[in-house]
Design an enzyme around this catalytic site. Structure first.
Site, PDB file in Angstrom:
ATOM      1  N   HIS A 135     -33.637   8.270  11.043  1.00  0.00           N
ATOM      2  CA  HIS A 135     -34.397   7.225  11.724  1.00  0.00           C
ATOM      3  C   HIS A 135     -35.046   6.275  10.721  1.00  0.00           C
ATOM      4  CE1 HIS A 135     -36.617   5.508  15.050  1.00  0.00           C
ATOM      5  NE2 HIS A 135     -37.702   5.534  14.310  1.00  0.00           N
ATOM      6  N   CYS A 182      -6.091  -7.266   4.560  1.00  0.00           N
ATOM      7  CA  CYS A 182      -7.404  -6.613   4.648  1.00  0.00           C
ATOM      8  C   CYS A 182      -8.435  -7.140   3.638  1.00  0.00           C
ATOM      9  CB  CYS A 182      -7.285  -5.110   4.411  1.00  0.00           C
ATOM     10  SG  CYS A 182      -5.763  -4.375   4.963  1.00  0.00           S
ATOM     11  N   SER A 197       0.816  -1.222   0.000  1.00  0.00           N
ATOM     12  CA  SER A 197       0.000   0.000   0.000  1.00  0.00           C
ATOM     13  C   SER A 197       0.848   1.269   0.000  1.00  0.00           C
ATOM     14  CB  SER A 197      -0.905   0.007   1.234  1.00  0.00           C
ATOM     15  OG  SER A 197      -1.709  -1.141   1.232  1.00  0.00           O
ATOM     16  N   CYS A 238      -1.993  -6.069   2.370  1.00  0.00           N
ATOM     17  CA  CYS A 238      -3.404  -5.677   2.410  1.00  0.00           C
ATOM     18  C   CYS A 238      -4.209  -6.358   1.312  1.00  0.00           C
ATOM     19  CB  CYS A 238      -3.531  -4.152   2.291  1.00  0.00           C
ATOM     20  SG  CYS A 238      -5.230  -3.611   2.165  1.00  0.00           S
ATOM     21  N   GLY A 290       1.163 -10.912  16.649  1.00  0.00           N
ATOM     22  CA  GLY A 290       1.813  -9.663  16.267  1.00  0.00           C
ATOM     23  C   GLY A 290       2.600  -9.791  14.966  1.00  0.00           C
ATOM     24  N   GLU A 304     -28.130   7.044  14.810  1.00  0.00           N
ATOM     25  CA  GLU A 304     -28.871   8.194  15.338  1.00  0.00           C
ATOM     26  C   GLU A 304     -28.662   8.344  16.854  1.00  0.00           C
ATOM     27  OE1 GLU A 304     -33.273   7.972  15.418  1.00  0.00           O
ATOM     28  OE2 GLU A 304     -33.050   5.854  14.920  1.00  0.00           O
ATOM     29  N   ALA A 345      15.362  -6.862  -3.571  1.00  0.00           N
ATOM     30  CA  ALA A 345      16.393  -5.824  -3.536  1.00  0.00           C
ATOM     31  C   ALA A 345      17.097  -5.837  -2.188  1.00  0.00           C
ATOM     32  CB  ALA A 345      15.762  -4.456  -3.769  1.00  0.00           C
ATOM     33  N   TYR A 356      -6.124  -7.841  16.765  1.00  0.00           N
ATOM     34  CA  TYR A 356      -6.994  -7.757  15.586  1.00  0.00           C
ATOM     35  C   TYR A 356      -7.095  -9.098  14.840  1.00  0.00           C
ATOM     36  CZ  TYR A 356      -6.678  -2.578  15.415  1.00  0.00           C
ATOM     37  OH  TYR A 356      -6.754  -1.239  15.655  1.00  0.00           O
ATOM     38  N   GLU A 384     -10.421 -11.454  14.474  1.00  0.00           N
ATOM     39  CA  GLU A 384     -11.034 -11.481  13.135  1.00  0.00           C
ATOM     40  C   GLU A 384     -11.036 -12.901  12.565  1.00  0.00           C
ATOM     41  OE1 GLU A 384     -10.266  -6.878  11.665  1.00  0.00           O
ATOM     42  OE2 GLU A 384      -8.981  -8.436  10.870  1.00  0.00           O
ATOM     43  N   THR A 386      -3.215   0.019   6.698  1.00  0.00           N
ATOM     44  CA  THR A 386      -3.079   0.352   5.279  1.00  0.00           C
ATOM     45  C   THR A 386      -3.284   1.840   4.972  1.00  0.00           C
ATOM     46  OG1 THR A 386      -3.643  -1.844   4.558  1.00  0.00           O
ATOM     47  CG2 THR A 386      -4.107  -0.087   3.001  1.00  0.00           C
ATOM     48  N   ASP A 393       4.231  -0.242   7.551  1.00  0.00           N
ATOM     49  CA  ASP A 393       4.432  -1.109   8.723  1.00  0.00           C
ATOM     50  C   ASP A 393       5.899  -1.237   9.124  1.00  0.00           C
ATOM     51  OD1 ASP A 393       1.759  -1.476   8.447  1.00  0.00           O
ATOM     52  OD2 ASP A 393       1.818  -3.656   8.239  1.00  0.00           O
ATOM     53  N   LYS A 399      -9.315 -10.885   3.984  1.00  0.00           N
ATOM     54  CA  LYS A 399      -9.933 -10.988   5.316  1.00  0.00           C
ATOM     55  C   LYS A 399     -11.383 -10.535   5.273  1.00  0.00           C
ATOM     56  CE  LYS A 399     -10.220  -7.664   7.714  1.00  0.00           C
ATOM     57  NZ  LYS A 399      -9.181  -7.039   8.490  1.00  0.00           N
TER      58      LYS A 399
HETATM   59  P1  NDP Z   1      -1.666  -7.239  17.620  1.00  0.00           P
HETATM   60  O1  NDP Z   1      -0.483  -6.508  18.075  1.00  0.00           O
HETATM   61  O2  NDP Z   1      -2.942  -6.544  17.435  1.00  0.00           O
HETATM   62  O3  NDP Z   1      -1.924  -8.467  18.605  1.00  0.00           O
HETATM   63  C1  NDP Z   1      -0.921  -9.364  18.905  1.00  0.00           C
HETATM   64  C2  NDP Z   1      -1.414 -10.263  20.006  1.00  0.00           C
HETATM   65  O4  NDP Z   1      -0.501 -11.314  20.234  1.00  0.00           O
HETATM   66  C3  NDP Z   1      -1.582  -9.508  21.311  1.00  0.00           C
HETATM   67  O5  NDP Z   1      -2.751  -9.968  21.910  1.00  0.00           O
HETATM   68  C4  NDP Z   1      -0.331  -9.902  22.082  1.00  0.00           C
HETATM   69  O6  NDP Z   1      -0.535  -9.911  23.457  1.00  0.00           O
HETATM   70  C5  NDP Z   1      -0.118 -11.313  21.600  1.00  0.00           C
HETATM   71  N1  NDP Z   1       1.284 -11.731  21.649  1.00  0.00           N
HETATM   72  C6  NDP Z   1       2.345 -11.056  21.187  1.00  0.00           C
HETATM   73  N2  NDP Z   1       3.482 -11.787  21.385  1.00  0.00           N
HETATM   74  C7  NDP Z   1       3.106 -12.927  21.989  1.00  0.00           C
HETATM   75  C8  NDP Z   1       3.810 -14.053  22.445  1.00  0.00           C
HETATM   76  N3  NDP Z   1       5.143 -14.169  22.318  1.00  0.00           N
HETATM   77  N4  NDP Z   1       3.113 -15.046  23.035  1.00  0.00           N
HETATM   78  C9  NDP Z   1       1.777 -14.949  23.166  1.00  0.00           C
HETATM   79  N5  NDP Z   1       1.053 -13.909  22.749  1.00  0.00           N
HETATM   80  C10 NDP Z   1       1.702 -12.887  22.157  1.00  0.00           C
HETATM   81  O7  NDP Z   1      -1.180  -7.983  16.314  1.00  0.00           O
HETATM   82  P2  NDP Z   1      -1.959  -8.751  15.187  1.00  0.00           P
HETATM   83  O8  NDP Z   1      -1.005  -9.805  14.754  1.00  0.00           O
HETATM   84  O9  NDP Z   1      -3.318  -9.159  15.595  1.00  0.00           O
HETATM   85  O10 NDP Z   1      -2.092  -7.646  14.077  1.00  0.00           O
HETATM   86  C11 NDP Z   1      -0.959  -6.872  13.687  1.00  0.00           C
HETATM   87  C12 NDP Z   1      -1.362  -5.478  13.343  1.00  0.00           C
HETATM   88  O11 NDP Z   1      -1.987  -5.476  12.076  1.00  0.00           O
HETATM   89  C13 NDP Z   1      -2.395  -4.857  14.283  1.00  0.00           C
HETATM   90  O12 NDP Z   1      -1.805  -4.266  15.388  1.00  0.00           O
HETATM   91  C14 NDP Z   1      -3.085  -3.860  13.406  1.00  0.00           C
HETATM   92  O13 NDP Z   1      -2.386  -2.657  13.446  1.00  0.00           O
HETATM   93  C15 NDP Z   1      -2.975  -4.492  12.030  1.00  0.00           C
HETATM   94  N6  NDP Z   1      -4.266  -5.089  11.649  1.00  0.00           N
HETATM   95  C16 NDP Z   1      -5.341  -4.283  11.505  1.00  0.00           C
HETATM   96  C17 NDP Z   1      -6.551  -4.803  11.154  1.00  0.00           C
HETATM   97  C18 NDP Z   1      -7.715  -3.891  10.992  1.00  0.00           C
HETATM   98  O14 NDP Z   1      -7.513  -2.683  10.853  1.00  0.00           O
HETATM   99  N7  NDP Z   1      -8.941  -4.392  11.030  1.00  0.00           N
HETATM  100  C19 NDP Z   1      -6.738  -6.227  10.930  1.00  0.00           C
HETATM  101  C20 NDP Z   1      -5.551  -6.997  11.142  1.00  0.00           C
HETATM  102  C21 NDP Z   1      -4.363  -6.437  11.489  1.00  0.00           C
HETATM  103  P3  NDP Z   1      -0.532  -8.566  24.347  1.00  0.00           P
HETATM  104  O15 NDP Z   1      -1.881  -7.940  24.146  1.00  0.00           O
HETATM  105  O16 NDP Z   1      -0.332  -9.054  25.722  1.00  0.00           O
HETATM  106  O17 NDP Z   1       0.585  -7.729  23.835  1.00  0.00           O
END
Ligand code: NDP
Length: 457
Positions: A434, A47, A14, A42, A261, A439, A113, A177, A181, A310, A302, A50
């Protein structure tokens, strides 16, 4: 000094695509180097697929209530049909992205690259060097997987869309997220779904009402949630993946998915060779113009570890091109970003959570909880939540949090109002539409409760 290009972009996702297109539109000679498919996470494995899969999964809710509207539906789901339809659509988008790059004259180079200096990259397969006045790193991020024995038996969102068949059960690790999802998708498609999360409530950092509302919604749809636990190890003695949890319990699952993550894609990119500084988590620190510690090297999206979204990457790419190639310095405002979780129920949020706002000063909180109208003919009891947080006595709107149908669509428009510093009075001036759920946002009378000196009153 002359260069082969004005700009070489690494990564056709993106942010990279937008930057390349805009720079070329401003007359720059631009090449984009991409080792996978044009469109990035994305379009290809984020996205877009998904949301298509979320649509697919939501039919089950619709079938559940269809009878109360007089419909009698006999439904069967076919996974290969969905995978093929998704593939057709992302291929169409990939072609659209490709031609959008080619139209203003961007050269697309299918290769990997590696940066060899502040103004040069080497193409790994092509085995040749390109020089460029500017380099833009837009390589995105990739799933980060816990370092545990048997991790290779788990999958990530990269492959979940293309599984050869739907597993009978799935365990998803994470509470963010992607975890919620995909739990929505798999549960909606009939897979026995479990989330395991190390914390004590999913969606850390979200408003409490959103977290608890989604937790209840997922549970109602049959998703089990295991808290304060992690996966200690995986094994594959047969068809199933055998999971051993941190509390010593073991159980088999048809599939295990890590949604733990995402990590910036900077490994092996040669950034150190050019002298670009990296943060401890692998992200590339940049200034407000997306410039790295090396003046000719910029980074967007990212890979910079700002907001992994995105539209933010697109804006960063666009403003980079404005700044560097249109003599029009622009700074992305990261302070007010609307975001949605395409779970079931859906979540749309912008601004401060109640917990955050309460520490910022005196606030009023307006909350509406009600059954969405579509459910009123059925036995579904699930409630929608709309929460408006304002400065005290009808001041500026500080946060809006919506849980329920079309939350994402609503929050996008709320973002316009909040970007204009809308107050409660501005919301009240709007005439209600409405019957709609939105609303409620413009018809709140008295606050549901307030915070004065950080105390709820
Ligand atoms: P997130 O950072 O949202 O969530 C990661 C999760 O994994 C957290 O709950 C975290 O726990 C947990 N975690 C991290 N490391 C470990 C570990 N070693 N052991 C166990 N649990 C762990 O990442 P996602 O992968 O869900 O998504 C990445 C990013 O992509 C998002 O932050 C978002 O910005 C983007 N995204 C956006 C979407 C949207 O706009 N609808 C959809 C999908 C992704 P803890 O909470 O304790 O840190």
């Amino acid at each position: 000094m002359s260069f082969d290009y004005d700009l070489v972009v690494i990564g056709a996702g993106s942010g990279g695509v937008r930057a390349a297109r805009m720079a070329a539109t401003y007359g720059a000679k631009v090449a984009v180097v991409e080792e996978f498919r044009v469109g990035g996470t994305c379009v290809i494995r984020g996205c877009v697929p998904k949301k298509l899969y979320v649509y697919a999964s939501r039919f089950s809710d619709q079938f559940d209530i269809a009878e109360s509207f007089g419909w009698n539906v006999e439904a069967r789901f076919d996974w290969p049909t969905l995978v093929a339809a998704k593939e057709k659509e992302i291929t169409r988008l990939e072609h659209a992205y490709t031609s959008n790059l080619e139209k203003p004259g961007v050269e697309i180079i299918r290769d990997r690259a590696v940066i060899t200096g502040p103004n040069s990259v080497r193409l790994v397969q092509g085995d040749r060097e390109l020089t460029s006045k500017y380099l833009l790193v837009a390589t995105g991020a990739r799933p980060s997987i816990p370092d545990i024995p048997g991790a290779e038996f788990g999958i990530t969102s990269n492959v979940a869309f293309d599984l050869p068949s739907l597993p009978k059960s799935i365990l998803i690790e994470g509470g963010g997220y992607i975890a919620v999802e995909f739990a929505t998708i798999f549960a909606g498609l009939g897979v026995d779904t479990t989330i395991v999360y190390r914390g004590n409530c999913i969606l850390r950092g979200f408003d409490e009402d959103m977290k608890r509302g989604l937790e209840a919604g997922l549970t109602e749809r049959g998703v089990r949630v295991i808290y304060q636990t992690t996966i200690a190890s995986l094994a594959k003695p047969g068809d199933d993946v055998m999971v051993t949890f941190s509390d010593g319990v073991s159980a088999p699952y048809g599939a295990v998915m890590f949604a733990t993550g995402r990590r910036p894609n900077t490994d092996g990119l040669g950034l150190e060779t050019a002298g670009v500084e990296l943060a401890g988590n692998g992200a590339i620190p940049v200034d407000k113009y997306s410039q790295t510690s090396v003046p000719s090297v910029y980074a967007v999206g990212d890979v910079t570890g700002r907001a992994q979204l995105t539209p933010v990457a697109i804006r960063e790419g666009w403003y980079f091109a404005e700044t560097v190639f249109n003599n029009n310095p622009q700074v992305v405002d990261h302070s007010l970003i609307p975001t949605a979780v395409f779970s079931e129920p859906e979540i749309g949020v912008i601004g401060l959570t109640e917990e955050e706002a309460a520490t910022h000063g005196d606030i009023d909180v307006y909350v509406a909880r009600f059954r969405p109208m579509q459910n009123t003919l059925s036995t579904r009891t699930e409630r929608m939540v709309l929460k408006l947080i304002t400065e005290k006595n009808g001041g500026r709107v500080l946060g809006v949090h919506i849980l329920g149908p079309s939350a994402a669509e609503m929050i996008q428009l709320v973002a316009v109002a909040m970007g204009m510093n809308a107050t409660k009075a501005d919301f009240d001036r709007a005439i209600a539409l409405h019957p709609s759920a939105a609303e409620e946002l413009v018809t709140f009378k008295a606050p549901s409760y307030s915070y004065r000196d950080c105390k709820k009153v």
